[in-house]
Motif scaffolding. Sequence first.
Motif, PDB file in Angstrom:
ATOM      1  N   THR A 221       0.845  -1.508  -0.033  1.00 30.26           N
ATOM      2  CA  THR A 221      -0.179   0.055  -0.216  1.00 30.26           C
ATOM      3  C   THR A 221       0.783   1.262   0.094  1.00 30.26           C
ATOM      4  OG1 THR A 221      -1.587  -1.381   1.078  1.00 30.26           O
ATOM      5  CG2 THR A 221      -1.812   1.245   1.251  1.00 30.26           C
ATOM      6  N   ASP A 222       1.735   1.428   1.047  1.00 26.09           N
ATOM      7  CA  ASP A 222       2.580   2.756   1.090  1.00 26.09           C
ATOM      8  C   ASP A 222       3.656   2.942   0.020  1.00 26.09           C
ATOM      9  OD1 ASP A 222       0.735   3.226   3.141  1.00 26.09           O
ATOM     10  OD2 ASP A 222       2.130   3.268   4.835  1.00 26.09           O
ATOM     11  N   GLU A 223       4.107   1.933   0.057  1.00 29.28           N
ATOM     12  CA  GLU A 223       5.543   1.559  -0.842  1.00 29.28           C
ATOM     13  C   GLU A 223       4.922   2.009  -2.347  1.00 29.28           C
ATOM     14  OE1 GLU A 223       8.023  -1.586  -0.744  1.00 29.28           O
ATOM     15  OE2 GLU A 223       8.606  -1.472  -2.589  1.00 29.28           O
ATOM     16  N   TRP A 224       3.771   1.414  -2.799  1.00 27.98           N
ATOM     17  CA  TRP A 224       3.309   1.686  -4.264  1.00 27.98           C
ATOM     18  C   TRP A 224       2.363   3.095  -4.398  1.00 27.98           C
ATOM     19  CZ3 TRP A 224       1.175  -3.936  -5.239  1.00 27.98           C
ATOM     20  CH2 TRP A 224       2.077  -4.784  -5.397  1.00 27.98           C
ATOM     21  N   GLY A 225       1.980   3.751  -3.081  1.00 31.67           N
ATOM     22  CA  GLY A 225       1.353   4.654  -3.274  1.00 31.67           C
ATOM     23  C   GLY A 225      -0.255   4.654  -3.380  1.00 31.67           C
ATOM     24  N   VAL A 226      -0.884   3.574  -2.779  1.00 29.97           N
ATOM     25  CA  VAL A 226      -2.151   3.249  -2.953  1.00 29.97           C
ATOM     26  C   VAL A 226      -2.856   4.186  -1.795  1.00 29.97           C
ATOM     27  CG1 VAL A 226      -4.060   1.524  -2.696  1.00 29.97           C
ATOM     28  CG2 VAL A 226      -1.631   0.955  -3.750  1.00 29.97           C
ATOM     29  N   ASP A 227      -4.004   4.743  -2.181  1.00 29.98           N
ATOM     30  CA  ASP A 227      -4.728   5.703  -1.262  1.00 29.98           C
ATOM     31  C   ASP A 227      -5.671   4.886  -0.213  1.00 29.98           C
ATOM     32  OD1 ASP A 227      -3.474   8.450  -1.764  1.00 29.98           O
ATOM     33  OD2 ASP A 227      -4.090   7.830  -3.856  1.00 29.98           O
ATOM     34  N   VAL A 228      -6.263   4.247  -0.786  1.00 38.91           N
ATOM     35  CA  VAL A 228      -7.492   3.617  -0.014  1.00 38.91           C
ATOM     36  C   VAL A 228      -7.629   2.083  -0.373  1.00 38.91           C
ATOM     37  CG1 VAL A 228      -9.975   3.560   0.552  1.00 38.91           C
ATOM     38  CG2 VAL A 228      -8.569   5.816   0.103  1.00 38.91           C
ATOM     39  N   VAL A 229      -7.589   1.330   0.695  1.00 38.53           N
ATOM     40  CA  VAL A 229      -7.508   0.072   0.448  1.00 38.53           C
ATOM     41  C   VAL A 229      -8.948  -0.610   1.237  1.00 38.53           C
ATOM     42  CG1 VAL A 229      -6.430  -2.470   0.973  1.00 38.53           C
ATOM     43  CG2 VAL A 229      -5.422  -0.481   0.203  1.00 38.53           C
ATOM     44  N   VAL A 230      -9.609  -1.336   0.438  1.00 42.69           N
ATOM     45  CA  VAL A 230     -11.049  -1.716   1.115  1.00 42.69           C
ATOM     46  C   VAL A 230     -10.722  -3.280   1.217  1.00 42.69           C
ATOM     47  CG1 VAL A 230     -13.540  -2.165   0.762  1.00 42.69           C
ATOM     48  CG2 VAL A 230     -12.295  -0.006  -0.019  1.00 42.69           C
ATOM     49  N   SER A 231     -11.322  -3.708   2.418  1.00 39.62           N
ATOM     50  CA  SER A 231     -11.197  -5.436   2.436  1.00 39.62           C
ATOM     51  C   SER A 231     -12.313  -5.784   3.182  1.00 39.62           C
ATOM     52  CB  SER A 231     -10.041  -6.036   2.731  1.00 39.62           C
ATOM     53  OG  SER A 231      -9.777  -7.037   2.569  1.00 39.62           O
ATOM     54  N   GLY A 232     -12.485  -7.111   3.339  1.00 38.71           N
ATOM     55  CA  GLY A 232     -13.330  -7.743   4.046  1.00 38.71           C
ATOM     56  C   GLY A 232     -12.772  -8.921   5.044  1.00 38.71           C
ATOM     57  N   SER A 233     -13.648  -9.617   5.954  1.00 40.82           N
ATOM     58  CA  SER A 233     -13.115 -10.616   6.819  1.00 40.82           C
ATOM     59  C   SER A 233     -12.998 -12.111   6.499  1.00 40.82           C
ATOM     60  CB  SER A 233     -13.802 -10.285   8.014  1.00 40.82           C
ATOM     61  OG  SER A 233     -15.122 -10.578   7.884  1.00 40.82           O
ATOM     62  N   GLN A 234     -13.821 -12.282   5.656  1.00 42.58           N
ATOM     63  CA  GLN A 234     -14.085 -13.758   5.322  1.00 42.58           C
ATOM     64  C   GLN A 234     -13.421 -14.326   4.102  1.00 42.58           C
ATOM     65  OE1 GLN A 234     -15.902 -11.268   4.260  1.00 42.58           O
ATOM     66  NE2 GLN A 234     -17.353 -11.738   2.485  1.00 42.58           N
ATOM     67  N   LYS A 235     -12.299 -13.764   3.832  1.00 47.69           N
ATOM     68  CA  LYS A 235     -11.421 -14.325   2.662  1.00 47.69           C
ATOM     69  C   LYS A 235     -10.007 -14.399   2.952  1.00 47.69           C
ATOM     70  CE  LYS A 235     -14.935 -12.317  -0.310  1.00 47.69           C
ATOM     71  NZ  LYS A 235     -15.467 -11.831  -1.788  1.00 47.69           N
ATOM     72  N   GLY A 236      -9.003 -13.576   2.782  1.00 50.99           N
ATOM     73  CA  GLY A 236      -7.635 -13.815   2.835  1.00 50.99           C
ATOM     74  C   GLY A 236      -7.331 -13.859   4.413  1.00 50.99           C
ATOM     75  N   LEU A 237      -8.309 -12.966   5.146  1.00 53.00           N
ATOM     76  CA  LEU A 237      -8.272 -12.984   6.576  1.00 53.00           C
ATOM     77  C   LEU A 237      -8.611 -14.227   7.285  1.00 53.00           C
ATOM     78  CD1 LEU A 237      -8.903  -9.176   7.097  1.00 53.00           C
ATOM     79  CD2 LEU A 237      -6.628 -10.439   6.930  1.00 53.00           C
ATOM     80  N   MET A 238      -9.140 -15.045   6.787  1.00 47.89           N
ATOM     81  CA  MET A 238      -9.602 -16.261   7.485  1.00 47.89           C
ATOM     82  C   MET A 238     -10.382 -16.283   8.807  1.00 47.89           C
ATOM     83  SD  MET A 238      -5.679 -17.789   7.372  1.00 47.89           S
ATOM     84  CE  MET A 238      -5.104 -16.808   8.694  1.00 47.89           C
ATOM     85  N   ILE A 239     -11.442 -15.001   8.801  1.00 43.29           N
ATOM     86  CA  ILE A 239     -12.470 -15.411   9.827  1.00 43.29           C
ATOM     87  C   ILE A 239     -13.683 -15.291   8.929  1.00 43.29           C
ATOM     88  CG2 ILE A 239     -10.858 -14.298  11.481  1.00 43.29           C
ATOM     89  CD1 ILE A 239     -12.285 -11.571  11.227  1.00 43.29           C
ATOM     90  N   PRO A 240     -14.722 -15.585  10.075  1.00 43.18           N
ATOM     91  CA  PRO A 240     -16.179 -15.357   9.172  1.00 43.18           C
ATOM     92  C   PRO A 240     -16.542 -13.883   8.758  1.00 43.18           C
ATOM     93  CG  PRO A 240     -16.323 -16.776  11.493  1.00 43.18           C
ATOM     94  CD  PRO A 240     -14.790 -15.698  11.375  1.00 43.18           C
ATOM     95  N   PRO A 241     -17.497 -13.902   7.922  1.00 50.26           N
ATOM     96  CA  PRO A 241     -18.158 -12.595   7.285  1.00 50.26           C
ATOM     97  C   PRO A 241     -18.489 -11.747   8.554  1.00 50.26           C
ATOM     98  CG  PRO A 241     -19.294 -14.509   6.208  1.00 50.26           C
ATOM     99  CD  PRO A 241     -18.366 -14.904   7.466  1.00 50.26           C
ATOM    100  N   GLY A 242     -18.254 -10.417   8.257  1.00 50.78           N
ATOM    101  CA  GLY A 242     -19.145  -9.555   9.000  1.00 50.78           C
ATOM    102  C   GLY A 242     -18.296  -8.286   9.575  1.00 50.78           C
ATOM    103  N   LEU A 243     -16.924  -8.135   9.006  1.00 48.79           N
ATOM    104  CA  LEU A 243     -16.065  -7.094   9.006  1.00 48.79           C
ATOM    105  C   LEU A 243     -15.671  -6.431   8.036  1.00 48.79           C
ATOM    106  CD1 LEU A 243     -13.410  -8.033  12.150  1.00 48.79           C
ATOM    107  CD2 LEU A 243     -15.733  -6.709  12.386  1.00 48.79           C
ATOM    108  N   GLY A 244     -15.578  -5.017   7.704  1.00 48.96           N
ATOM    109  CA  GLY A 244     -15.003  -4.375   6.620  1.00 48.96           C
ATOM    110  C   GLY A 244     -13.893  -3.418   7.084  1.00 48.96           C
ATOM    111  N   PHE A 245     -12.962  -3.471   6.148  1.00 47.67           N
ATOM    112  CA  PHE A 245     -11.823  -2.418   6.355  1.00 47.67           C
ATOM    113  C   PHE A 245     -11.623  -1.584   5.491  1.00 47.67           C
ATOM    114  CE2 PHE A 245     -11.343  -7.043   7.992  1.00 47.67           C
ATOM    115  CZ  PHE A 245     -11.106  -6.931   9.402  1.00 47.67           C
ATOM    116  N   VAL A 246     -11.319  -0.400   6.137  1.00 43.07           N
ATOM    117  CA  VAL A 246     -10.634   0.650   4.960  1.00 43.07           C
ATOM    118  C   VAL A 246      -9.596   1.257   5.554  1.00 43.07           C
ATOM    119  CG1 VAL A 246     -11.365   2.486   3.585  1.00 43.07           C
ATOM    120  CG2 VAL A 246     -13.088   1.108   4.579  1.00 43.07           C
ATOM    121  N   SER A 247      -8.302   1.173   4.733  1.00 42.64           N
ATOM    122  CA  SER A 247      -7.107   2.226   5.077  1.00 42.64           C
ATOM    123  C   SER A 247      -7.059   3.406   4.087  1.00 42.64           C
ATOM    124  CB  SER A 247      -5.948   1.279   4.907  1.00 42.64           C
ATOM    125  OG  SER A 247      -5.527   1.611   3.517  1.00 42.64           O
ATOM    126  N   VAL A 248      -6.945   4.421   4.761  1.00 39.20           N
ATOM    127  CA  VAL A 248      -6.957   5.932   4.386  1.00 39.20           C
ATOM    128  C   VAL A 248      -5.633   6.599   4.406  1.00 39.20           C
ATOM    129  CG1 VAL A 248      -8.373   7.903   4.366  1.00 39.20           C
ATOM    130  CG2 VAL A 248      -9.258   5.747   5.440  1.00 39.20           C
TER     131      VAL A 248
END
Length: 373
Positions: free
Chosen positions: A170-197
């Motif tokens: 994210t920072d090295e490449w200069g990405v501004d906003v990264v959106v993600s969720g819990s139930q995929k690569g993060l290996m937990i059940p659905p229900g969390l959303g994430f945003v880096s700003v």
Amino acid sequence: MTPGPTPVPEAVMLEMAKPIIHHRTAQFQEIIKQVEEDLKYVFQTKNDVLIFASSGTGAMEAAVCNLLSAQDTVIVVRTGKFGERWTEICKAYGVKSVDIDIEWGHAADPKIIEDALKKEPNAKAVFVTLCETSTGAEINTKAIADITSKTKAVLVVDAISGLGACQLKTDEWGVDVVVSGSQKGLMIPPGLGFVSVSPKAWELVKQSKSPKYYFDFVASKKALDKTDTPYTPAITLIIGLAKALKMIKEETIEAVWSRHAKMAQATRAAVVAMGLELFAPTAPSAAVTPVKAPAGIDGEQIVKLLKSKYGIWVAGGQAQLKGKVFRIAHLGYMTATDILMTISALEMVLVELGVKIKQGAGIAAAQQELAKK
Ligand SMILES: *Cc1c(COP(=O)(O)O)cnc(C)c1O
């Protein structure tokens, strides 16, 4: 073997089985602190990672309504079904999207984005999908960030299926906003959303006039600065997340990326060796491999038989790809063993369906790839 919800490690489930704790406690603050630190590591950023009790789409909506206002212009790069979602959310908030439609199964040529930004110099944001889960295509985030970094526009990346599978700096490449969720690569059940700003994106947040309440980034950040959350957080999921992030950190993010790359490579080699065709051979992702159903065979039939006969869940095709492809995910809590079982069962299913394949060729190809150092 589907691209979400993905398997949850037993160690994570055991954490989540413990009695509920109260969130306004020093005990929970400790957890928030650790989770925030480890999320930054996985997102590869120094920016705050805001956490919402929603699925990934909620975090996508949060990005739109916090960065933009009605009548703003943005560029949406649509590489598949999930790319189209950015347009739909923008529309809901009166944000004007200039849509760039890429042929499904391909990544976007960064040059197209550069040209679009020249044509729309007032565009405030460029929306892309890191791993387009519907087609399996992975974009060249670094090249796109190189372009947006030189403009006023922020780069917003849907990394809901990509995070923790596809390389993302994210920072090295200069990405501004990264959106993600819990139930995929993060290996937990659905229900969390994430945003880096990023700081550049926070400038847009200050100008945004779109209506918002629960998803207000400013409220979320204000609480986070006090190691708190504005409302009752999804306590149990955050406790599970703490454990899952610890596992990722112990493995290291680089090792997590190469494990996914290797599983993806083995899957591709195996299906090609069987005589099947990849759907996105030009830009294959580390998270999911869509495979074209053999001529005369309904892809849904393959999905069904893998499930009923062997207990292996792969995903079918979405939208216009329904029946035409099946998608094997290698995402999250999965290893070489899962790939070997899936490929082996796939060969048996294809033989049962009367498809002419050289039985054993796929599994041999997968073994060879997985044995590589
Ligand atoms: C799964 C997924 C979504 C949707 O996430 P939900 O958690 O179902 O809201 C969006 N984008 C991509 C790329 C995805 O893989």
